[in-house]
Write a protein that holds these residues in place. Structure first.
Motif, PDB file in Angstrom:
ATOM      1  N   ASN A  96      -1.004   1.037  13.259  1.00 21.10           N
ATOM      2  CA  ASN A  96       0.382   1.254  13.708  1.00 21.10           C
ATOM      3  C   ASN A  96       1.317   1.684  12.589  1.00 21.10           C
ATOM      4  O   ASN A  96       2.306   2.364  12.851  1.00 21.10           O
ATOM      5  N   ALA A  97       1.030   1.302  11.334  1.00 21.61           N
ATOM      6  CA  ALA A  97       1.984   1.568  10.236  1.00 21.61           C
ATOM      7  C   ALA A  97       2.318   3.049  10.182  1.00 21.61           C
ATOM      8  O   ALA A  97       1.441   3.899  10.321  1.00 21.61           O
ATOM      9  N   GLY A  98       3.584   3.339   9.992  1.00 24.52           N
ATOM     10  CA  GLY A  98       3.980   4.741   9.900  1.00 24.52           C
ATOM     11  C   GLY A  98       5.357   4.866   9.277  1.00 24.52           C
ATOM     12  O   GLY A  98       6.156   3.924   9.289  1.00 24.52           O
TER      13      GLY A  98
ATOM     14  N   ASN B 168       5.935  17.502   8.995  1.00 24.21           N
ATOM     15  CA  ASN B 168       4.983  16.572   8.367  1.00 24.21           C
ATOM     16  C   ASN B 168       4.537  15.490   9.351  1.00 24.21           C
ATOM     17  O   ASN B 168       3.345  15.233   9.545  1.00 24.21           O
ATOM     18  N   TYR B 169       5.506  14.880  10.013  1.00 26.36           N
ATOM     19  CA  TYR B 169       5.233  13.775  10.955  1.00 26.36           C
ATOM     20  C   TYR B 169       4.458  14.285  12.179  1.00 26.36           C
ATOM     21  O   TYR B 169       3.485  13.661  12.618  1.00 26.36           O
ATOM     22  N   SER B 170       4.867  15.429  12.729  1.00 24.83           N
ATOM     23  CA  SER B 170       4.171  15.980  13.899  1.00 24.83           C
ATOM     24  C   SER B 170       2.728  16.309  13.543  1.00 24.83           C
ATOM     25  O   SER B 170       1.808  16.070  14.348  1.00 24.83           O
TER      26      SER B 170
ATOM     27  N   VAL C 245      -1.314   0.738   3.247  1.00 22.12           N
ATOM     28  CA  VAL C 245      -2.389   1.369   4.023  1.00 22.12           C
ATOM     29  C   VAL C 245      -2.715   2.790   3.545  1.00 22.12           C
ATOM     30  O   VAL C 245      -3.722   3.366   3.966  1.00 22.12           O
ATOM     31  N   GLY C 246      -1.896   3.321   2.646  1.00 20.58           N
ATOM     32  CA  GLY C 246      -2.195   4.636   2.073  1.00 20.58           C
ATOM     33  C   GLY C 246      -3.191   4.566   0.933  1.00 20.58           C
ATOM     34  O   GLY C 246      -3.635   5.604   0.424  1.00 20.58           O
ATOM     35  N   ASP C 247      -3.541   3.356   0.500  1.00 17.95           N
ATOM     36  CA  ASP C 247      -4.403   3.144  -0.674  1.00 17.95           C
ATOM     37  C   ASP C 247      -5.750   2.585  -0.190  1.00 17.95           C
ATOM     38  O   ASP C 247      -5.810   1.456   0.292  1.00 17.95           O
TER      39      ASP C 247
HETATM   40  P1  NDP Z   1       9.309   0.468  11.598  1.00 17.10           P
HETATM   41  O1  NDP Z   1       9.872   1.345  10.536  1.00 17.10           O
HETATM   42  O2  NDP Z   1      10.229  -0.362  12.417  1.00 17.10           O
HETATM   43  O3  NDP Z   1       8.171  -0.482  10.979  1.00 17.10           O
HETATM   44  C1  NDP Z   1       7.157   0.101  10.215  1.00 17.10           C
HETATM   45  C2  NDP Z   1       6.127  -0.930   9.833  1.00 17.10           C
HETATM   46  O4  NDP Z   1       5.101  -0.243   9.099  1.00 17.10           O
HETATM   47  C3  NDP Z   1       6.675  -2.014   8.927  1.00 17.10           C
HETATM   48  O5  NDP Z   1       5.996  -3.233   9.196  1.00 17.10           O
HETATM   49  C4  NDP Z   1       6.296  -1.494   7.541  1.00 17.10           C
HETATM   50  O6  NDP Z   1       6.150  -2.530   6.564  1.00 17.10           O
HETATM   51  C5  NDP Z   1       4.959  -0.856   7.832  1.00 17.10           C
HETATM   52  N1  NDP Z   1       4.563   0.122   6.829  1.00 17.10           N
HETATM   53  C6  NDP Z   1       5.214   1.253   6.452  1.00 17.10           C
HETATM   54  N2  NDP Z   1       4.527   1.867   5.463  1.00 17.10           N
HETATM   55  C7  NDP Z   1       3.424   1.110   5.217  1.00 17.10           C
HETATM   56  C8  NDP Z   1       2.372   1.177   4.287  1.00 17.10           C
HETATM   57  N3  NDP Z   1       2.261   2.191   3.400  1.00 17.10           N
HETATM   58  N4  NDP Z   1       1.433   0.188   4.288  1.00 17.10           N
HETATM   59  C9  NDP Z   1       1.507  -0.837   5.158  1.00 17.10           C
HETATM   60  N5  NDP Z   1       2.498  -0.961   6.066  1.00 17.10           N
HETATM   61  C10 NDP Z   1       3.442  -0.008   6.084  1.00 17.10           C
HETATM   62  O7  NDP Z   1       8.463   1.469  12.531  1.00 17.10           O
HETATM   63  P2  NDP Z   1       8.313   1.500  14.126  1.00 17.10           P
HETATM   64  O8  NDP Z   1       7.985   0.158  14.630  1.00 17.10           O
HETATM   65  O9  NDP Z   1       9.427   2.249  14.704  1.00 17.10           O
HETATM   66  O10 NDP Z   1       7.024   2.455  14.270  1.00 17.10           O
HETATM   67  C11 NDP Z   1       5.701   1.940  14.323  1.00 17.10           C
HETATM   68  C12 NDP Z   1       4.742   3.082  14.602  1.00 17.10           C
HETATM   69  O11 NDP Z   1       5.096   3.699  15.830  1.00 17.10           O
HETATM   70  C13 NDP Z   1       4.766   4.184  13.544  1.00 17.10           C
HETATM   71  O12 NDP Z   1       3.468   4.688  13.372  1.00 17.10           O
HETATM   72  C14 NDP Z   1       5.653   5.230  14.162  1.00 17.10           C
HETATM   73  O13 NDP Z   1       5.386   6.495  13.664  1.00 17.10           O
HETATM   74  C15 NDP Z   1       5.270   5.094  15.621  1.00 17.10           C
HETATM   75  N6  NDP Z   1       6.277   5.574  16.558  1.00 17.10           N
HETATM   76  C16 NDP Z   1       7.534   5.040  16.588  1.00 17.10           C
HETATM   77  C17 NDP Z   1       8.454   5.499  17.507  1.00 17.10           C
HETATM   78  C18 NDP Z   1       9.802   4.913  17.618  1.00 17.10           C
HETATM   79  O14 NDP Z   1      10.572   5.404  18.459  1.00 17.10           O
HETATM   80  N7  NDP Z   1      10.165   3.873  16.878  1.00 17.10           N
HETATM   81  C19 NDP Z   1       8.121   6.575  18.425  1.00 17.10           C
HETATM   82  C20 NDP Z   1       6.777   7.067  18.330  1.00 17.10           C
HETATM   83  C21 NDP Z   1       5.902   6.574  17.411  1.00 17.10           C
HETATM   84  P3  NDP Z   1       7.473  -3.133   5.802  1.00 17.10           P
HETATM   85  O15 NDP Z   1       8.139  -4.018   6.807  1.00 17.10           O
HETATM   86  O16 NDP Z   1       6.911  -3.870   4.658  1.00 17.10           O
HETATM   87  O17 NDP Z   1       8.325  -1.958   5.418  1.00 17.10           O
END
Ligand code: NDP
Length: 242
Positions: free
Chosen positions: A83-85, A147-149, A56-58
């Motif tokens: 949602n990706a992060g 960075n994240y904040s 999703v960064g591309d």
């Molecule tokens: P996880 O690390 O459990 O899962 C992250 C998901 O994002 C995975 O499916 C991963 O894919 C995907 N992902 C990461 N980078 C990319 C990319 N460049 N392109 C496409 N997909 C990508 O994260 P969480 O479920 O914990 O978090 C989900 C969201 O919620 C995030 O935005 C996070 O910042 C936010 N969040 C989470 C909190 C928490 O307590 N967990 C609290 C507050 C916000 P793959 O499986 O292939 O790696």
């Protein structure tokens, strides 16, 4: 009414729960992921939801990925959940340019990359839902996560501005700001740090991914048509903003 939906990072953690909640609400879902094929395969087998891989960064990858997902779903995307992060934590005085760039790219620039290719279709259809996943730490700031904040605060600004642009077109844009949710991202936090975090959560526990999934599904439904530009805090009372 069943709609066509994409959930980024939709195969693991919070994203997987969002994908499942949207499916349970009657929508057709494509779940994007970055590279963890094993988790994506297991998710597909368990849920019957199609997993599709791109970064999703591309921007170009997003344009191609959206086109492929729309083909699989049978028409234009009506619901997008950004949602990706990722996190790359560290004190700012020790933070590398790479850690900054990686987080801004995946957690913030991805919102442009994913939303730009679907917004015209939503505007033309006169209906659309965009839900962006921010974080409690984008609302209050967090030591060790400049960075994240910054990225997650940017997600809130993106949400509020785009919501104003698209409101008249039947497209709502909202944000969910989770607190600490029991996923792989949080398992990476050392136990002693986690214990002190839980002590500061009035509800007295971590959140569940399913709780976020159902909140997002509500915002994606017809019933939520009057809610736009909102930031829904789902954090167990850990941070109460005005
Ligand atoms: P996880 O690390 O459990 O899962 C992250 C998901 O994002 C995975 O499916 C991963 O894919 C995907 N992902 C990461 N980078 C990319 C990319 N460049 N392109 C496409 N997909 C990508 O994260 P969480 O479920 O914990 O978090 C989900 C969201 O919620 C995030 O935005 C996070 O910042 C936010 N969040 C989470 C909190 C928490 O307590 N967990 C609290 C507050 C916000 P793959 O499986 O292939 O790696």
């Amino acid at each position: 009414m069943g709609r066509r939906a994409i959930v980024t990072g939709g195969t693991r953690g919070i994203g997987a729960a969002i994908s499942v909640a949207l499916k349970e609400a009657g929508h057709s879902v494509a779940a994007n992921y970055a590279g963890n094929d094993e988790a994506a395969k297991a998710f597909e087998a368990e849920t019957g939801i199609k997993a599709v891989k791109w970064d999703v960064g591309d921007y170009d990858a997003c344009v191609a990925g959206v086109a492929a997902a729309e083909k699989a779903l049978g028409g234009p995307v009506e619901i997008l959940v950004n949602n990706a992060g990722i996190t790359r934590d560290g004190m700012f005085h020790k933070m590398s340019k790479q850690s900054w760039d990686d987080v801004i790219r995946v957690d913030l620039t991805s919102l442009f990359n994913m939303t730009r290719p679907v917004i015209d279709g939503m505007r033309e259809a006169g209906w659309g839902r965009v839900v962006n996943i921010s974080s409690i730490n984008g609302q209050k700031g967090q030591m060790g996560q400049v960075n994240y904040s910054a990225a997650k605060a940017g997600v809130i600004g993106f949400t509020k501005a785009l919501a104003q642009e698209t409101a008249r077109k039947g497209v709502t844009v909202n944000c969910v700001a989770p607190g600490y949710i029991d996923t792989d991202m949080v398992s990476a936090v050392p136990q002693n740090v986690l214990d002190s975090i839980i002590a500061g959560i009035p509800v007295g526990r971590l959140g569940k991914a399913e709780e976020i999934g159902r909140a997002v599904a509500y915002l994606c439904g017809d019933d939520a048509g009057f809610i736009t530009g909102a930031v829904l805090a789902a954090n167990g009372g850990q941070y109460m903003s005005g």
